[in-house]
Design an enzyme around this catalytic site. Structure first.
Site, PDB file in Angstrom:
ATOM      1  N   LYS A   1      46.889  42.927  39.249  1.00  0.00           N
ATOM      2  CA  LYS A   1      46.981  43.141  37.808  1.00  0.00           C
ATOM      3  C   LYS A   1      46.755  41.834  37.050  1.00  0.00           C
ATOM      4  CE  LYS A   1      47.773  46.311  35.721  1.00  0.00           C
ATOM      5  NZ  LYS A   1      46.823  47.305  35.129  1.00  0.00           N
TER       6      LYS A   1
ATOM      7  N   TYR B   1      50.206  43.784  44.402  1.00  0.00           N
ATOM      8  CA  TYR B   1      50.051  44.577  43.191  1.00  0.00           C
ATOM      9  C   TYR B   1      49.991  43.694  41.956  1.00  0.00           C
ATOM     10  CZ  TYR B   1      51.652  46.988  39.006  1.00  0.00           C
ATOM     11  OH  TYR B   1      51.780  47.421  37.718  1.00  0.00           O
TER      12      TYR B   1
ATOM     13  N   THR C   1      51.289  44.845  33.059  1.00  0.00           N
ATOM     14  CA  THR C   1      52.680  44.879  33.492  1.00  0.00           C
ATOM     15  C   THR C   1      53.351  43.530  33.338  1.00  0.00           C
ATOM     16  OG1 THR C   1      54.079  45.166  35.478  1.00  0.00           O
ATOM     17  CG2 THR C   1      51.841  44.435  35.848  1.00  0.00           C
ATOM     18  N   ASP C   2      54.685  43.546  33.226  1.00  0.00           N
ATOM     19  CA  ASP C   2      55.435  42.293  33.189  1.00  0.00           C
ATOM     20  C   ASP C   2      55.468  41.597  34.542  1.00  0.00           C
ATOM     21  OD1 ASP C   2      57.125  44.085  34.482  1.00  0.00           O
ATOM     22  OD2 ASP C   2      58.825  43.799  33.133  1.00  0.00           O
ATOM     23  N   GLU C   3      55.097  42.305  35.611  1.00  0.00           N
ATOM     24  CA  GLU C   3      55.175  41.713  36.945  1.00  0.00           C
ATOM     25  C   GLU C   3      54.202  40.560  37.149  1.00  0.00           C
ATOM     26  OE1 GLU C   3      55.793  44.214  40.340  1.00  0.00           O
ATOM     27  OE2 GLU C   3      56.341  45.921  39.093  1.00  0.00           O
TER      28      GLU C   3
END
Length: 368
Positions: free
Chosen positions: A193, A189, A163-165
């Site tokens: 990741k 979260y 993810t970009d997060e």
């Protein structure tokens, strides 16, 4: 074919596919992918589109937590190219058995806990699934890959979907996330990741496992669980519930239609360079409040309310802790190296999305 439990001793020619023709089974087996999390939102779309477009067989491993739905895959019932196994990616005996049984040419790893609010309320499951689960999968993949010979060893890939997060939050004028952007996760979260991304990188650099990592922007489209912004707004609007938007609604996300994401993953799997990271974005930055207002306009045209319009249902809720202000993806690398671009604009993809949910009311009712 559906297989339950965590201990496998099945004959691929008789049970897994239901065929007695050993030659056919061997042919299918030679072109097979192990997909984790293939009953979730993005995984479902990947499984359905990959089988439809390539005909390649898939072993689909999913724990079927709240966000996984086997009914997503009803259209594959009886299809010899799809083997569903209910199981946990932390179960290394199960993973090793599946790899030995089916000899996949690749692993595509979607399985993850992914909702920020849930990670704030209970981070432990995110660490278990996203970090420990990825470690378990990497260990079994490494053992499997090291035993491969010749072309099978050269061909094998482990593709990790992220993810970009993991990159943190951007200011209004900062450049979009590239593959060189330092990691700065801000939620349990995204931290989990980021940890899994680092493990994948380490397994390539330490053991030479041929890994690929993709970091994508916010996905939307069919089969998305209705806790995420777009399906939540559609589900709530259609029954006249308030449409709660966090904070002032000015948080910005880059939006990617899920079929474009699936196409990008297949492109990276086939042509990406082992050990590399590829950012996947939709070139569609939008403020959350603008996304919700656009959805309301689409619903006004598709299914008008008896009184008023859907935008009247918009409300503002207390912001989540540590809410990242802006995400944006620089997808120049995947365009330059692999000639991939999204086919859907935000407008075209978003127009399809409420239409799909309205055409599947039984699905939305069961997931809302």
């Amino acid at each position: 074919m559906i297989i339950g439990g965590s201990r496998l001793s099945l004959s691929i020619s008789t049970l897994a596919f239901g065929y007695d023709d050993l030659q056919l089974s061997s042919t299918i087996r030679a072109y097979m992918i192990l997909v984790t999390g293939g009953a979730g939102f993005i995984g479902t779309n990947f499984v359905l589109s990959t089988i439809a477009q390539t005909g390649e067989a898939i072993v689909n491993l999913d724990k079927l937590t709240y966000a996984g739905n086997l009914r997503n895959l009803d259209s594959l019932a009886g299809d010899a190219r799809h083997i569903f196994v209910r199981g946990d990616i932390c179960d290394r005996e199960l993973l090793g058995g599946l790899l030995a049984q089916h000899s996949p040419r690749a692993i595509v790893h979607f399985a993850a806990e992914s909702h920020v609010d849930r990670s704030i309320a209970g981070p432990g499951e995110f660490i278990r699934t996203n970090v420990v689960g990825t470690f378990s999968l990497l260990e079994e993949a490494r053992t499997y890959w090291m035993a491969l010979k010749g072309a099978g060893r050269e061909r094998f890939r482990f593709l990790h979907v992220s993810t970009d997060e993991v990159y943190g939050s951007l200011g209004p004028q900062e450049p979009a996330f590239s593959e060189q952007t330092p990691y700065a996760p801000n939620s349990p979260y995204s931290a989990s990741k980021a940890g899994s991304d680092h493990l994948v990188r380490a397994y390539h650099h330490t053991y030479r496992l041929p890994t690929l990592t993709t970091n994508c922007s916010n996905n939307y489209g069919p089969y998305q669980f209705a806790e995420k912004l777009i399906p939540l707004m559609i589900a709530s609007a259609l029954v006249g519930k308030p449409l709660p938007v966090y904070g002032d609604g000015q948080n910005v996300r880059d939006w990617l239609y899920v079929s474009d994401h699936c196409d990008a993953i297949r492109t990276v799997l086939e042509r990406g360079r082992a050990g590399e990271v590829y950012n996947i974005g939709g070139d569609s930055e939008r403020k959350n409040i603008d996304v919700v207002r656009t959805l309301c306009g689409l619903l006004d045209r598709a299914q008008p309310r008896q009184r008023g319009n859907y935008a009247e249902l918009i409300s503002f809720a207390k912001d989540r802790p540590g809410h990242d202000r802006r995400y944006a993806i620089d997808a120049a690398k995947i365009r330059r190296e692999l000639d991939w671009r999204p086919q859907e604009s935000f407008e075209s993809g978003l127009e399809k999305t409420p239409r799909w949910y309205m055409g599947h009311p039984e699905w939305l009712a069961g997931r809302g």
